[in-house]
Design a protein around this motif. Structure first.
Motif, short mmCIF file in Angstrom:
data_model
loop_
_atom_site.label_atom_id
_atom_site.label_comp_id
_atom_site.label_asym_id
_atom_site.label_seq_id
_atom_site.Cartn_x
_atom_site.Cartn_y
_atom_site.Cartn_z
N GLY A 147 0.78 -1.23 0.00
CA GLY A 147 0.00 0.00 0.00
C GLY A 147 0.81 1.29 0.00
N ASN A 148 2.13 1.18 0.11
CA ASN A 148 3.00 2.36 0.08
C ASN A 148 3.57 2.54 -1.32
OD1 ASN A 148 2.71 2.81 2.87
ND2 ASN A 148 4.32 1.33 3.31
N HIS A 149 3.57 3.77 -1.80
CA HIS A 149 4.10 4.07 -3.12
C HIS A 149 5.52 4.62 -3.00
CE1 HIS A 149 0.41 3.50 -5.42
NE2 HIS A 149 -0.21 3.97 -4.34
N TYR A 150 6.40 4.11 -3.83
CA TYR A 150 7.78 4.55 -3.87
C TYR A 150 8.12 4.91 -5.32
CZ TYR A 150 8.11 2.19 0.63
OH TYR A 150 7.92 1.80 1.91
N VAL A 151 8.98 5.88 -5.49
CA VAL A 151 9.43 6.25 -6.83
C VAL A 151 10.95 6.19 -6.86
CG1 VAL A 151 9.52 8.06 -8.58
CG2 VAL A 151 7.46 7.76 -7.20
N GLY A 152 11.46 5.46 -7.82
CA GLY A 152 12.89 5.37 -8.04
C GLY A 152 13.19 5.74 -9.47
N HIS A 153 14.45 5.76 -9.82
CA HIS A 153 14.87 6.08 -11.17
C HIS A 153 15.90 5.06 -11.61
CE1 HIS A 153 13.35 9.88 -9.60
NE2 HIS A 153 13.02 10.14 -10.84
N TYR A 154 16.02 4.89 -12.92
CA TYR A 154 17.06 4.00 -13.43
C TYR A 154 17.62 4.56 -14.73
CZ TYR A 154 14.08 2.09 -17.14
OH TYR A 154 13.30 1.95 -18.26
N ARG A 155 18.80 4.07 -15.07
CA ARG A 155 19.38 4.35 -16.37
C ARG A 155 20.12 3.12 -16.85
NH1 ARG A 155 24.82 7.40 -16.21
NH2 ARG A 155 25.64 6.80 -14.19
N VAL A 156 20.34 3.04 -18.14
CA VAL A 156 20.97 1.88 -18.77
C VAL A 156 22.35 2.27 -19.25
CG1 VAL A 156 20.77 0.18 -20.61
CG2 VAL A 156 18.71 1.03 -19.49
N VAL A 157 23.36 1.48 -18.87
CA VAL A 157 24.74 1.73 -19.28
C VAL A 157 25.40 0.41 -19.66
CG1 VAL A 157 26.99 2.62 -18.55
CG2 VAL A 157 24.91 3.69 -17.70
N ASN A 158 25.77 0.26 -20.91
CA ASN A 158 26.52 -0.90 -21.40
C ASN A 158 25.98 -2.25 -20.93
OD1 ASN A 158 28.29 0.79 -22.71
ND2 ASN A 158 29.73 0.85 -21.01
N GLY A 159 24.70 -2.48 -21.10
CA GLY A 159 24.12 -3.77 -20.74
C GLY A 159 23.78 -3.92 -19.27
N SER A 160 23.92 -2.86 -18.51
CA SER A 160 23.58 -2.89 -17.09
C SER A 160 22.52 -1.85 -16.78
CB SER A 160 24.81 -2.60 -16.22
OG SER A 160 25.75 -3.63 -16.35
N VAL A 161 21.74 -2.14 -15.76
CA VAL A 161 20.74 -1.20 -15.27
C VAL A 161 21.23 -0.67 -13.92
CG1 VAL A 161 18.37 -0.95 -14.44
CG2 VAL A 161 18.86 -2.40 -16.41
#
Length: 76
Positions: free
Chosen positions: A19-33
């Protein structure tokens, strides 16, 4: 030589846990997240999965760890 796949922009991901909302971010670099939530940062390769799926897994793991830390009683 092929150019490296690098995403300088961070893509937001919203995760709901208990029931808790969280916001994260990601980026992609050379086959990795690389996933970010608050001060925490983790990374993993995405091999046969999509980067979005791996980012969601990583961000949800970070959020679960944060929930456990918040519930743990502090020692004196």
């Amino acid at each position: 030589m092929t150019p490296a796949r690098i995403s300088e922009k961070r893509t937001p991901v919203e995760v709901e846990i208990n029931g808790n909302h969280y916001v994260g971010h990601y980026r992609v670099v050379n086959g990795s997240v690389i996933a970010y939530v608050g001060d925490e940062c983790v990374f993993a390769s995405y091999d046969m999965n999509t980067p979005e799926a791996v980012a969601w897994w990583l961000i949800s793991d970070i959020c679960r760890k944060q929930q456990k830390r918040e519930k743990r009683p502090r020692s004196r």
